[in-house]
Enzyme design. Structure first.
Site, PDB file in Angstrom:
ATOM      1  N   TYR A  95       0.858  -1.193   0.000  1.00  0.00           N
ATOM      2  CA  TYR A  95       0.000   0.000   0.000  1.00  0.00           C
ATOM      3  C   TYR A  95       0.885   1.230   0.000  1.00  0.00           C
ATOM      4  CZ  TYR A  95      -3.135   3.693   1.512  1.00  0.00           C
ATOM      5  OH  TYR A  95      -3.850   4.864   1.565  1.00  0.00           O
ATOM      6  N   GLU A 114      -3.420   7.647  -4.197  1.00  0.00           N
ATOM      7  CA  GLU A 114      -3.351   6.372  -3.482  1.00  0.00           C
ATOM      8  C   GLU A 114      -3.179   5.214  -4.456  1.00  0.00           C
ATOM      9  OE1 GLU A 114      -6.011   4.705   0.055  1.00  0.00           O
ATOM     10  OE2 GLU A 114      -7.010   4.428  -1.871  1.00  0.00           O
TER      11      GLU A 114
END
Length: 446
Positions: A167, A255
């Protein structure tokens, strides 16, 4: 896909509770305002749009083709099959919401992200997704209609190394006045559980906006992710180019989940959520043209045409206020008096009769609204302009069958009261905000 930048909202909430503990314990408007901030400072992009922008900055992405029809999806699969030599493909619903991997089309078991093993699978998945309503943890029960899908290449192919999902996101940390890279070894659809259960697995690297991401910081990120060899070098390049994209595209949030290490050591963006700072769109007309208004609330789109800061909520009291701080206090008083705000509407400091009338029309489109509270402090904006807007709205719209409570204080407040009194309109006036909130509560309860 869960966005960790919500920590900014939590930061705002915590500070609000420290300053206004009595109100914060009973009211919700501070949360509404945080939502307002996060929604209004940026323009959302679809995954396929964001990936095309990342490619400008040499950020490797999972390649795919956006499709509007089942036929286009079948053609996309044939192309991907011939280009990459794999019979697998990933079909993804394109909506402005996260959680697509776990979300389902209403009334079916079809998930928003599915792997197709054949042309027939692609056809079936596309038929199920297109035109369906995808319900995820972020859309709520209302869901979002899927108008477009992305048919993407399979990146989980076999090779000499194990694959791994990470992530990584970049956003602004307002408390430090710096950009922050947030990353974790535990990427994928369960990132929210990682943030909740094992926050120590979330790393942060702050970057001074004047100096940019330095080489040692990019290497530090790759090291903390446990990478080595070719994948380490590729990660350093990936993070560096991604940060350059964040700055160059004027993102408010970027993101990548997952940031994926392939079996041959490549680092690629499998999914991407990108928000562009609204204030910077004047520098990016090409990006502004990518805006998908079908993904936005129609009333908020209309409000933007009149430069009104509007966010639709679920209550029964329409609010028209000038200034975000006063709007927060107004919604808190409505809550404390037993009502529920139906919207956040800031007419701003340059409001005139036309914008006030437009605000009226937008509020009245909500069938849940049982009363309207107009709370204006005349500093920059003049109270008589607002009063004239109320009068014009009455005359233009016709009979308004719901109570209207008006509180006008400040510049030309007496003139505003005189205008309303002479107009013959059936409105109730208040001097104190608490009085106005009580009048609203009585009107709603009647």
């Amino acid at each position: 896909m869960f966005t960790l930048f919500r920590e900014k909202e939590l930061f705002l909430l915590c500070n609000f509770k420290k300053v206004y503990p009595a109100i914060a314990s009973k009211a919700k408007s501070h949360l509404f305002f945080c939502i307002y901030l996060c929604k209004k400072i940026s323009m959302n992009l679809h995954e396929y749009q964001a990936k095309e922008l990342l490619k400008r900055y040499n950020v490797p992405v999972q390649e795919g083709i956006a499709c509007n029809t089942v036929t286009e999806a079948e053609d996309a699969y044939r192309f991907i099959n011939s280009q990459y030599g794999s019979r697998f493909a990933v079909v993804k619903a394109q909506i402005h919401a996260g959680g697509r991997g776990k979300g389902k089309i209403r009334g079916t078991e079809q998930k928003g992200v599915a792997v197709a093993k054949s042309l027939e699978d692609v056809k079936t998945i596309a038929q199920n997704l297109l035109g369906g309503t995808l319900v995820t943890v972020q859309t709520g029960e209302a869901g979002k209609v899927v108008n477009k899908i992305l048919v993407a290449q399979d990146v989980y192919y076999e090779g000499p190394e194990p694959v791994k999902e990470f992530y990584l996101s970049i956003l602004m940390d307002r408390s430090k006045g710096k950009n922050v890279v947030m990353y974790s070894t535990e990427g994928g659809v369960n990132i929210e559980d990682v943030a909740h259960d094992t926050p120590e697995k979330i790393f942060k690297e702050w970057v001074h906006p004047g100096g940019g991401l330095l080489p040692f910081q990019a290497r530090k990120i790759a090291f903390n992710l446990g990478l080595s060899g070719t994948s380490f070098k590729n990660c350093v390049k990936f993070v560096t180019n991604l940060y350059n994209a964040f700055v160059g595209l004027d993102c408010s949030m970027l993101e990548i989940n997952p940031m994926f290490k392939t079996s041959d050591g490549k680092i690629i963006a499998v999914d991407c959520k990108m928000n562009i700072d609204d204030n910077a769109l004047i520098r990016h007309p090409d990006i502004a043209a990518l805006r998908d208004v079908s993904e936005e609330d129609p009333t908020e789109v209309e409000a933007a045409k009149y430069n009104l800061n509007f966010v639709k909520l679920d209550g029964n009291v329409g609010c028209m206020v000038n200034g975000a701080g006063l709007a927060m206090a107004t919604m808190d008083m409505i809550k404390l008096s037993g009502g529920e705000p139906a919207n956040f509407l800031d007419v701003g400091g340059t409001a005139n009769a036309q914008t006030v009338e437009a605000g009226f029309r937008i509020i009245l489109k909500d069938p849940k609204v049982k009363a309207i509270l107009i709370n204006i402090f005349g500093g920059i904006v003049r109270c008589d302009r607002v009063a004239q807007g109320v009068i014009d709205a009455y005359q233009s719209i016709g009979n308004i069958n719901i109570p209207i409570i008006v509180r006008l204080q400040g510049t030309n407040a007496e003139l505003a009261k005189e205008l309303i009194d002479k107009s013959g309109l059936k409105v109730e006036s208040a001097i104190l905000l608490s009085e106005a909130a009580e009048l609203v509560n009585k009107a709603v309860a009647a």
